[in-house]
Motif scaffolding. Sequence first.
Motif, PDB file in Angstrom:
ATOM      1  N   TYR A 153       0.774  -1.123   0.125  1.00  0.00           N
ATOM      2  CA  TYR A 153      -0.112   0.100   0.056  1.00  0.00           C
ATOM      3  C   TYR A 153       0.828   1.229  -0.155  1.00  0.00           C
ATOM      4  N   ALA A 154       1.980   1.114   0.793  1.00  0.00           N
ATOM      5  CA  ALA A 154       2.827   2.235   0.651  1.00  0.00           C
ATOM      6  C   ALA A 154       3.459   2.949  -0.708  1.00  0.00           C
ATOM      7  N   LYS A 155       3.788   1.601  -1.350  1.00  0.00           N
ATOM      8  CA  LYS A 155       4.289   1.763  -2.997  1.00  0.00           C
ATOM      9  C   LYS A 155       2.992   2.330  -3.784  1.00  0.00           C
ATOM     10  N   ARG A 156       1.741   1.972  -3.420  1.00  0.00           N
ATOM     11  CA  ARG A 156       0.641   2.356  -4.202  1.00  0.00           C
ATOM     12  C   ARG A 156       0.441   3.960  -3.848  1.00  0.00           C
ATOM     13  N   LEU A 157       0.661   4.510  -2.592  1.00  0.00           N
ATOM     14  CA  LEU A 157       0.782   5.811  -2.337  1.00  0.00           C
ATOM     15  C   LEU A 157       1.717   6.425  -3.223  1.00  0.00           C
ATOM     16  N   ALA A 158       2.810   6.006  -2.908  1.00  0.00           N
ATOM     17  CA  ALA A 158       4.038   6.504  -3.726  1.00  0.00           C
ATOM     18  C   ALA A 158       3.897   6.844  -5.051  1.00  0.00           C
ATOM     19  N   ASP A 159       3.372   5.773  -5.758  1.00  0.00           N
ATOM     20  CA  ASP A 159       3.071   5.566  -7.255  1.00  0.00           C
ATOM     21  C   ASP A 159       2.195   6.898  -7.776  1.00  0.00           C
TER      22      ASP A 159
END
Length: 261
Positions: free
Chosen positions: A127-133
């Motif tokens: 989820y953190a990567k989804r936010l960053a993307d």
Amino acid sequence: MNDSPARPGPEVREFDDAAALVAAAADDLVAVIEQAQAERGFASIVLTGGTNGNALSAALREKVIDWSRVDVFFGDERFVAGDDADRNALQAQNALLDHVPVPSERVYTFPAADEFSGDGDLAARVYAKRLADNATERGNGVAVGSAGGALVPRFDVHLLGMGGEGHINSLFPHTDAAREQDATVVSVRDSPKPPPRRLTLTLPAVGAARRVWFLVSGADKAEAVAEGVGGASPEDWPCAGAHGSEHTVWYVDGAAASRLG
């Protein structure tokens, strides 16, 4: 020496009852979405669950909003199976998302436990990567934590409910999750409120939002409101650590505001 600008203090808006505060917040959210879309082409909001959060979601169904240009996120999630009724995402779908034309790719739900064989740490990283993307794609990000920290979207509004002990999202008093300063998303294994396993945005991720809005009603929340508005220690009262970079508003009814000076 810290040269960063001080965050503005919170605004308290008091209403006769929960229905009135939800109605006001819904009207205000529509105005923010319209402003954001006019300025940047899209808006970014974080939904919250609970009685008032779900009531606000339901109220938004009746509003005129260009949902094709709204990114929808969640502040926390119960780390249970994807079809479990406890999931905030399912409650939001029932209250709002199944009733408005928001593109599915613009709804950023947390992973479910059955997607990752119960690996909460992996789910938090995903989820953190989804936010960053999203932050990178939209050009709407801010780094949190230590130098070179993870990106998180600069949400237009992060909506929050609150527990009587001052917890927000799944950040409970005196827990590692509430103390986290570097990560944007963490896994919670021992939530004092069931279910015990959760995923949650951290205080730095909440603080990336331009606006943080609390939706709080009831006398059982009065002490926490007073501590949060008064700037208590976030270790003791996590709500006190949630601030928007531009604006923080507490939408409260008279009972919840009864201990404010």
